[in-house]
Design a protein around this motif. Structure first.
Motif, PDB file in Angstrom:
ATOM      1  N   SER A 104      38.528 -11.964 -63.883  1.00 39.23           N
ATOM      2  CA  SER A 104      37.577 -12.997 -63.891  1.00 39.23           C
ATOM      3  C   SER A 104      37.288 -13.123 -62.255  1.00 39.23           C
ATOM      4  CB  SER A 104      37.306 -14.296 -64.415  1.00 39.23           C
ATOM      5  OG  SER A 104      38.539 -15.048 -64.826  1.00 39.23           O
ATOM      6  N   ALA A 105      38.268 -12.948 -61.151  1.00 41.02           N
ATOM      7  CA  ALA A 105      38.043 -13.451 -60.232  1.00 41.02           C
ATOM      8  C   ALA A 105      37.467 -12.575 -59.506  1.00 41.02           C
ATOM      9  CB  ALA A 105      39.792 -13.700 -59.828  1.00 41.02           C
ATOM     10  N   ARG A 106      37.360 -10.651 -60.086  1.00 39.91           N
ATOM     11  CA  ARG A 106      37.401  -9.450 -59.211  1.00 39.91           C
ATOM     12  C   ARG A 106      35.987  -9.754 -59.915  1.00 39.91           C
ATOM     13  NH1 ARG A 106      41.971  -5.275 -60.482  1.00 39.91           N
ATOM     14  NH2 ARG A 106      43.419  -5.973 -59.120  1.00 39.91           N
ATOM     15  N   ILE A 107      35.012  -9.677 -60.678  1.00 36.82           N
ATOM     16  CA  ILE A 107      33.920 -10.105 -60.959  1.00 36.82           C
ATOM     17  C   ILE A 107      33.357 -11.381 -60.722  1.00 36.82           C
ATOM     18  CG2 ILE A 107      32.388  -9.893 -63.126  1.00 36.82           C
ATOM     19  CD1 ILE A 107      34.207  -8.606 -64.761  1.00 36.82           C
ATOM     20  N   ALA A 108      34.103 -12.025 -60.705  1.00 37.72           N
ATOM     21  CA  ALA A 108      33.638 -13.240 -59.458  1.00 37.72           C
ATOM     22  C   ALA A 108      33.233 -12.968 -58.158  1.00 37.72           C
ATOM     23  CB  ALA A 108      33.616 -14.216 -60.573  1.00 37.72           C
ATOM     24  N   TRP A 109      33.508 -12.554 -58.244  1.00 41.07           N
ATOM     25  CA  TRP A 109      33.464 -11.974 -56.483  1.00 41.07           C
ATOM     26  C   TRP A 109      33.250 -10.770 -56.053  1.00 41.07           C
ATOM     27  CZ3 TRP A 109      33.866 -13.672 -51.339  1.00 41.07           C
ATOM     28  CH2 TRP A 109      34.014 -12.679 -50.639  1.00 41.07           C
ATOM     29  N   MET A 110      32.749 -10.199 -56.894  1.00 43.51           N
ATOM     30  CA  MET A 110      31.547  -9.094 -56.512  1.00 43.51           C
ATOM     31  C   MET A 110      30.241  -9.703 -56.624  1.00 43.51           C
ATOM     32  SD  MET A 110      31.070  -6.043 -59.293  1.00 43.51           S
ATOM     33  CE  MET A 110      30.900  -6.226 -60.473  1.00 43.51           C
ATOM     34  N   PHE A 111      29.839 -10.288 -58.098  1.00 43.80           N
ATOM     35  CA  PHE A 111      28.460 -10.826 -58.168  1.00 43.80           C
ATOM     36  C   PHE A 111      28.042 -11.731 -57.167  1.00 43.80           C
ATOM     37  CE2 PHE A 111      28.926  -8.820 -62.136  1.00 43.80           C
ATOM     38  CZ  PHE A 111      27.945  -8.105 -62.758  1.00 43.80           C
ATOM     39  N   TRP A 112      29.050 -13.196 -57.250  1.00 43.04           N
ATOM     40  CA  TRP A 112      28.925 -13.818 -55.668  1.00 43.04           C
ATOM     41  C   TRP A 112      28.124 -13.746 -54.988  1.00 43.04           C
ATOM     42  CZ3 TRP A 112      30.844 -15.027 -50.821  1.00 43.04           C
ATOM     43  CH2 TRP A 112      29.977 -16.941 -50.561  1.00 43.04           C
ATOM     44  N   LEU A 113      29.291 -11.898 -54.201  1.00 38.20           N
ATOM     45  CA  LEU A 113      29.618 -11.624 -52.898  1.00 38.20           C
ATOM     46  C   LEU A 113      27.728 -10.599 -52.278  1.00 38.20           C
ATOM     47  CD1 LEU A 113      30.738 -11.226 -50.003  1.00 38.20           C
ATOM     48  CD2 LEU A 113      31.708  -9.264 -50.931  1.00 38.20           C
ATOM     49  N   THR A 114      27.781  -9.932 -53.945  1.00 36.48           N
ATOM     50  CA  THR A 114      26.365  -9.277 -54.275  1.00 36.48           C
ATOM     51  C   THR A 114      25.209 -10.297 -53.933  1.00 36.48           C
ATOM     52  OG1 THR A 114      27.285  -7.749 -55.046  1.00 36.48           O
ATOM     53  CG2 THR A 114      25.358  -7.284 -55.550  1.00 36.48           C
ATOM     54  N   ASP A 115      25.049 -11.034 -54.426  1.00 32.12           N
ATOM     55  CA  ASP A 115      24.160 -12.382 -54.773  1.00 32.12           C
ATOM     56  C   ASP A 115      23.951 -13.298 -53.132  1.00 32.12           C
ATOM     57  OD1 ASP A 115      23.617 -12.342 -56.954  1.00 32.12           O
ATOM     58  OD2 ASP A 115      24.608 -14.029 -57.837  1.00 32.12           O
ATOM     59  N   ARG A 116      25.035 -13.640 -52.770  1.00 30.32           N
ATOM     60  CA  ARG A 116      25.239 -13.710 -51.719  1.00 30.32           C
ATOM     61  C   ARG A 116      24.194 -13.084 -49.675  1.00 30.32           C
ATOM     62  NH1 ARG A 116      25.272 -18.106 -47.800  1.00 30.32           N
ATOM     63  NH2 ARG A 116      26.255 -17.454 -46.204  1.00 30.32           N
ATOM     64  N   ARG A 117      24.838 -11.540 -49.796  1.00 27.66           N
ATOM     65  CA  ARG A 117      25.041 -10.616 -49.123  1.00 27.66           C
ATOM     66  C   ARG A 117      23.394 -10.090 -49.664  1.00 27.66           C
ATOM     67  NH1 ARG A 117      30.519  -7.566 -47.627  1.00 27.66           N
ATOM     68  NH2 ARG A 117      30.732  -9.242 -46.501  1.00 27.66           N
ATOM     69  N   ALA A 118      22.385 -10.636 -50.458  1.00 28.80           N
ATOM     70  CA  ALA A 118      21.412 -10.317 -50.997  1.00 28.80           C
ATOM     71  C   ALA A 118      20.259 -10.692 -50.364  1.00 28.80           C
ATOM     72  CB  ALA A 118      20.908 -10.481 -52.255  1.00 28.80           C
TER      73      ALA A 118
END
Length: 80
Positions: free
Chosen positions: A25-39
């Motif tokens: 869950s930590a890996r998936i959460a980080w990936m989605f959070w960072l993708t949304d942030r950098r968008a």
């Protein structure tokens, strides 16, 4: 308070208390959070680290709930 009750109080769904679930869950959460942030914003690793530390618990709990819901539908993203 036992670990299961602590996890439920923090938004961790029953059955997702293991280290395997925490890492997934930590890996998936980080990936989605960072993708949304950098968008929305330019990359800024220092600021992202600070913001992630503040937002990670809620975001990871949301991801765990989502993964658990998928599992109840028969969709698994982890080895069984």
């Amino acid at each position: 308070m036992n670990l299961v009750l602590q996890n439920q109080a923090s938004g961790v769904p029953v059955g997702t208390e293991t280290e395997e679930w925490r890492i997934l869950s930590a890996r998936i959460a980080w990936m989605f959070w960072l993708t949304d942030r950098r968008a929305e914003f330019p990359a800024n690793p220092e600021q992202e680290k600070m913001l992630w530390e503040q937002q990670a618990p809620e975001y990871r709990a949301y991801v765990r709930k989502t993964l658990r819901a998928l599992e109840t539908e028969g969709i698994q993203l982890r080895k069984t």
